[in-house]
Design a protein around this motif. Structure first.
Motif, PDB file in Angstrom:
ATOM      1  N   MET A   1      -3.588  -2.161   9.046  1.00  0.00           N
ATOM      2  CA  MET A   1      -2.790  -1.896   7.850  1.00  0.00           C
ATOM      3  C   MET A   1      -1.347  -1.633   8.262  1.00  0.00           C
ATOM      4  N   LYS A   2      -0.427  -2.222   7.542  1.00  0.00           N
ATOM      5  CA  LYS A   2       0.987  -2.098   7.878  1.00  0.00           C
ATOM      6  C   LYS A   2       1.756  -1.507   6.702  1.00  0.00           C
ATOM      7  N   PHE A   3       2.706  -0.606   7.004  1.00  0.00           N
ATOM      8  CA  PHE A   3       3.547   0.014   5.991  1.00  0.00           C
ATOM      9  C   PHE A   3       5.010  -0.308   6.268  1.00  0.00           C
ATOM     10  N   VAL A   4       5.752  -0.596   5.206  1.00  0.00           N
ATOM     11  CA  VAL A   4       7.211  -0.728   5.291  1.00  0.00           C
ATOM     12  C   VAL A   4       7.796   0.204   4.240  1.00  0.00           C
ATOM     13  N   SER A   5       8.525   1.230   4.698  1.00  0.00           N
ATOM     14  CA  SER A   5       9.053   2.236   3.785  1.00  0.00           C
ATOM     15  C   SER A   5      10.146   1.658   2.884  1.00  0.00           C
ATOM     16  N   ARG A   6      10.215   2.177   1.671  1.00  0.00           N
ATOM     17  CA  ARG A   6      11.275   1.847   0.718  1.00  0.00           C
ATOM     18  C   ARG A   6      11.890   3.178   0.264  1.00  0.00           C
ATOM     19  N   ASP A 230      10.536   7.854  -3.152  1.00  0.00           N
ATOM     20  CA  ASP A 230      10.216   6.947  -2.045  1.00  0.00           C
ATOM     21  C   ASP A 230       9.019   6.073  -2.397  1.00  0.00           C
ATOM     22  N   GLY A 231       8.954   4.935  -1.744  1.00  0.00           N
ATOM     23  CA  GLY A 231       7.811   4.052  -1.874  1.00  0.00           C
ATOM     24  C   GLY A 231       7.520   3.382  -0.548  1.00  0.00           C
ATOM     25  N   ALA A 232       6.477   2.575  -0.514  1.00  0.00           N
ATOM     26  CA  ALA A 232       6.150   1.822   0.697  1.00  0.00           C
ATOM     27  C   ALA A 232       5.377   0.569   0.326  1.00  0.00           C
ATOM     28  N   TYR A 233       5.774  -0.538   0.953  1.00  0.00           N
ATOM     29  CA  TYR A 233       4.994  -1.766   0.895  1.00  0.00           C
ATOM     30  C   TYR A 233       3.797  -1.607   1.833  1.00  0.00           C
ATOM     31  N   ILE A 234       2.657  -2.118   1.412  1.00  0.00           N
ATOM     32  CA  ILE A 234       1.436  -2.011   2.204  1.00  0.00           C
ATOM     33  C   ILE A 234       0.836  -3.400   2.377  1.00  0.00           C
ATOM     34  N   SER A 235       0.533  -3.755   3.610  1.00  0.00           N
ATOM     35  CA  SER A 235      -0.226  -4.978   3.910  1.00  0.00           C
ATOM     36  C   SER A 235      -1.584  -4.548   4.420  1.00  0.00           C
ATOM     37  N   ALA A 236      -2.641  -5.055   3.822  1.00  0.00           N
ATOM     38  CA  ALA A 236      -3.991  -4.620   4.192  1.00  0.00           C
ATOM     39  C   ALA A 236      -4.971  -5.766   3.985  1.00  0.00           C
TER      40      ALA A 236
END
Length: 260
Positions: A1-6, A230-236
């Protein structure tokens, strides 16, 4: 799982006097090619509208538009004949389809704080539709309330008012929670994309995020710390589990998207 902060402070924002707004994705005069959309998710605007003001009558087409009310009261009127005053806990979904016109104004003497969210429907040329749902704070407290789901999903009722999630014609599920201090929640993804957003409940803040504080982690990913706005994109991968923990000193209001 990958996170990219926003980070909240990096969102587009504008103070028009009558409207204070943040844009997660490119919108109006704000444009960022790196933050134009995410899957079928096209708009997350966090808006605060002053009393006796609002958005005059304007047109939409080919978007699924839903409003999540945080505080205050918002009056909606549209070309389908719908007139409604929405309050905290209400969620309204307009499937614009071939075209609608609507207006949104504050109702009463209090500022209204709401999130306006748009997604791209899987099918063009739909007949316009309007749905409204209500989810109490108790329904969200330390659990995920399923507030939006695809129209074809089991248990979704395609009526103007009904229990359960509002229907959407996009591959998108939206969940909301009020997560208490020290509590954790998990979510198993059904799709390959996610987005998480911490609602900015403690007040309009264009600087570094403060207020509620959560930590998100997942299978071989994270942790990522998020505060209000804040938010975060999630790849899963489907079946992977996300864990959200409140590590702050107050209740956190959180929206979680599971989408394509």
């Amino acid at each position: 799982m990958k996170f990219v902060s926003r980070p909240s402070s990096e969102r587009g924002n504008a103070d028009h006097g009558w409207l204070k707004t943040f844009h997660t994705f490119s919108f109006a005069s704000y444009y960022d090619a790196q933050h134009d959309h995410y899957g079928c998710l096209r708009v997350i605007n966090e808006d605060r509208v002053e009393p006796k003001t609002g958005f005059g009558t304007h047109a939409h087409r080919e978007f699924e538009i839903f409003s999540y009310i945080v505080s205050g009261e918002l009056e909606h009127r549209d070309s389908m004949g719908n007139v409604e005053v929405m309050k905290r806990g209400d969620l309204q979904m307009t499937s614009a389809g071939t075209g609608i016109r609507h207006s949104e104004h504050t109702h009463g003497a209090q500022q209204v704080h709401f999130l306006q969210i748009w997604s791209v429907p899987s099918t063009r040329g739909l007949s316009p539709q309007y749905f409204t749902r209500h989810f109490s704070d108790d329904e969200k407290r330390d659990r995920w309330a399923h507030v939006v789901a695809p129209v074809e999903a089991e248990g979704v009722v395609e009526k103007r008012e009904a229990p359960g999630p509002a229907p959407v014609h996009s591959p998108l599920d939206l969940y909301a929670t009020l997560l208490s201090q020290g509590k954790k929640l998990s979510h198993v993804f059904g799709r390959q994309k996610g987005y998480i957003h911490v609602v900015q409940t403690s007040g309009y803040n264009t600087k570094e995020a403060s207020g509620a504080h959560v930590r998100v982690s997942g299978t071989d990913g994270g942790p990522v710390d998020l505060k209000e706005g804040d938010g975060a994109y999630i790849s899963a991968a489907p079946g992977e589990e996300l864990v959200v923990e409140n590590v702050g000193d107050r209740v956190a209001e959180i929206l979680l998207f599971d989408l394509e």
